[in-house]
Structures are given as structure tokens and as C-alpha cells.
Design an enzyme around this catalytic site. Structure first.
Site, PDB file in Angstrom:
ATOM      1  N   GLU A 138       0.617  -1.228  -0.016  1.00 41.19           N
ATOM      2  CA  GLU A 138       0.162  -0.089  -0.034  1.00 41.19           C
ATOM      3  C   GLU A 138       0.893   1.341  -0.001  1.00 41.19           C
ATOM      4  OE1 GLU A 138      -3.036   0.769  -0.424  1.00 41.19           O
ATOM      5  OE2 GLU A 138      -4.200  -1.308  -0.417  1.00 41.19           O
ATOM      6  N   GLU A 146       2.166   1.593  -3.525  1.00 39.74           N
ATOM      7  CA  GLU A 146       1.163   1.998  -4.699  1.00 39.74           C
ATOM      8  C   GLU A 146       0.856   3.560  -4.265  1.00 39.74           C
ATOM      9  OE1 GLU A 146      -1.046  -2.327  -4.944  1.00 39.74           O
ATOM     10  OE2 GLU A 146      -1.841  -0.475  -4.030  1.00 39.74           O
ATOM     11  N   GLU A 147       0.577   3.872  -3.164  1.00 38.89           N
ATOM     12  CA  GLU A 147      -0.138   5.450  -2.938  1.00 38.89           C
ATOM     13  C   GLU A 147       1.336   6.512  -2.944  1.00 38.89           C
ATOM     14  OE1 GLU A 147      -2.101   5.767   0.820  1.00 38.89           O
ATOM     15  OE2 GLU A 147      -3.547   4.374   0.051  1.00 38.89           O
TER      16      GLU A 147
END
Length: 328
Positions: free
Chosen positions: A212, A215-216
């Protein structure tokens, strides 16, 4: 975004007709739990095993003394499961269900599970009319269930929780990695928050937190510990929610914010983050910042993942490694 609790089935092992037997034997199968779930085995592994085992058995209903029955896998709790694989006229399917249920009743069976692939979803109405109800659905199938005994059923419910993470990533300058979101309830509010997300199916908590963040924000990280977790109910389609606060160590500092979901991302001084009104007025976030501060200063110990195994099962045990080690 959701997560589902892991599922497990046994491998199918048919006893085929012996030469000169003159009759067909009912297949005896290794049994799997009636709930179809296991705390360590991933859904994809269980699904692949089931599909592989299914391909080794006949997909045609079995004849027993002139009575047509559905082929089944037996579970450890006195139940059976069958997977439909070819089209069938609804009236013929209804008759097949009735004869099979009668036979399973005589055998003292309890729960009956029917797995319908997407292309055979039209048979669901027939099953419901015979007393089955929906248990759960995945992308490519629907699972229905029936309870034979007169007593209240003891069948497990569908997956009850989704699993989310928040990532506490702090660098050597005592700056924390934060984002502003383009979508969701915090859109357009100017709130800087930890990267958050939902753990994917078959993904471990520590792997999901690293993914996460990447990805962010584009930042590479190394998982350190689970610091705390929160449980709530009726959070997502009436399901409960487990939310894990994870600490990660940055392996890179350059930020490349995700265009589709993230409005902005930055390294923010930790003290500045804590002073945000959004943090100060939010009870959960106040506790989270206290825990994170204690961990950063060495006054708190979280839970470290340890790969563990049991017969035919593999997973991770999250525990306080520092305090346990001090006892030895």
C-alpha cells in the site's frame, strides 16, 4: 476493497468400481471442515486444490441401485459438498436434489453445500425452492447451503471481516510519510494522514502494508511491526473491520504519488502532524500518535511476524519478540 477469510478443502479421492464388483461404490473422500475456512491456508491454494481434485472425479451424477445422486465430498463435520459442472434442466436438477437429500438424510448427513459456477447460476432458483439458501458468492461462483437435521443449524457464517492497514513510516529526520486523498470521506479537506488500504485476498498483513505504501507514495519500505489494531462492526456492507497500525522503515525517500487515488504526498515533521486539528479531535488518532511516539522513542514494543507451520498449514504468528526473548 475487501478481504476475505481464508478457506480450505480436502483432496478428493474416489474409490472406483472394481473389476467384477457388479456394483458402484460410493466414493470415500478425505474430509474438510464444514466451515470451509482455515486460519493459515490462502483462498487461492484451497481453490486450486479443490479444482485439481474435482478434475480427477467424474462430473456425472452417480447411480446407486437405480437412484441418481449427486457426487459429493464429505467434510469432517458430517456434511457434504457438491460442485455442479454441466448444464441441467431445472426440473431434472430438482429431482436430483430431492433424491440426493433423501439419501443423505438416511446417511445422517448434516450440512449440504452446493457450488454453482457463474455459467450455471440459473440453477440457484431451483435450489432455493428445495430449501437451500445463499451462503456466499465469489467472482466466479455462488455457494448455497442446506441443513438436514431438525435442530438449528451450526453452519459457519460467511467471511465476517475485512482487514485494513495504516502505515506509520518515519525517516531519520523524524518526518512521517503522509498523504491527502482524492476520493473517499477525506477528499478535499486538506487532511494529511497515514497511507492506508485493505489487505488483498491471500496477502499477509505485513506484505499488504508494504504494498500500500509503495502504491500510494512510491516509497519503498521494510515492515517493522504491528503496533496496534482496532475492531469495528458494520463498517463495510454490514461486515466487521480489523484495522492494523503498522510501522515500516523507509528504504527510499523520493515520493511519486499515485495519480488515481492520492492528491498529494510528503514527508511531514512528526510534531507538525500531531498538531493537526483532525488528529487532536479524533480519539483513535490521538491513541495512534501516542503509540507511534512511544515506539519511535523505544518505550513501546509491537508485534513482529514469525513464519510458523502446522501439518499442511503455513502462516505468520505476530508477537512481542522483545519481551518474550527477555524471559529466556
Amino acid at each position: 476493497m475487501s478481504s476475505r477469510v481464508a478457506k480450505s478443502y480436502g483432496l478428493i479421492k474416489l474409490l472406483m468400481k472394481k473389476p467384477g464388483d457388479g456394483c458402484l461404490r460410493f466414493p470415500q473422500f478425505p474430509r474438510f471442515p464444514a466451515d470451509g475456512f482455515s486460519p493459515f491456508r490462502s483462498y487461492s491454494t484451497a481453490r486450486n486444490r479443490f479444482m485439481s481434485a474435482s478434475s480427477s472425479s467424474s462430473t456425472d451424477p452417480m447411480a446407486n441401485g437405480g437412484v441418481t445422486l449427486l457426487p459429493v465430498v464429505e467434510d469432517k463435520y458430517g456434511g457434504v459438498m457438491t460442485e455442479m459442472s454441466r448444464p441441467m434442466d431445472p426440473s431434472a436438477f430438482s429431482a436430483l436434489l430431492r433424491s440426493s437429500l433423501s439419501n443423505w438424510t438416511l446417511q445422517g448427513k448434516k450440512g449440504v453445500w452446493i457450488k454453482l459456477p457463474r455459467q450455471l447460476i440459473g440453477l440457484a432458483e431451483t435450489a432455493v425452492k428445495e430449501g437451500f439458501w445463499f451462503h456466499h458468492a465469489e467472482e466466479n461462483y455462488l455457494m448455497l447451503v442446506y441443513w438436514i437435521p431438525k435442530q438449528d443449524h451450526t453452519l459457519p457464517s460467511n467471511a465476517s471481516h475485512r482487514v485494513g492497514i495504516a502505515a506509520f513510516v518515519i525517516n531519520h529526520k523524524n518526518e512521517v510519510l503522509v498523504v491527502q486523498e482524492k476520493t473517499g470521506r477525506f477528499k478535499g479537506q486538506g487532511i494529511w494522514k497515514f497511507p492506508t488500504g485493505v489487505v488483498n485476498e491471500g496477502e499477509y498483513i505485513h506484505d499488504g502494508s508494504v504494498r500500500e505504501v509503495k502504491e500510494e507514495t512510491g516509497v519503498d519500505t521494510e515492515f517493522v511491526q504491528v503496533l496496534a489494531f482496532r475492531q469495528t462492526h458494520k463498517a463495510f456492507f454490514e461486515k466487521s473491520d480489523l484495522f492494523f497500525v503498522c510501522m515500516l522503515k523507509p528504504l527510499s525517500l523520493e515520493i511519486n504519488a499515485q495519480e488515481t487515488e492520492i492528491e498529494a504526498a510528503q514527508w511531514m515533521p512528526w510534531e507538525e502532524y500531531k498538531k493537526q486539528p483532525f488528529v487532536q479531535n479524533h480519539e483513535l488518532l490521538r491513541y495512534m500518535t501516542d503509540i507511534c511516539s512511544a515506539k519511535a522513542s523505544g518505550d513501546y514494543e509491537g508485534f513482529t511476524p514469525l513464519p510458523v507451520s502446522a501439518p499442511d498449514l503455513h502462516g505468520n504468528l505476530y508477537f512481542n519478540n522483545r519481551d518474550l526473548s527477555s524471559r529466556h
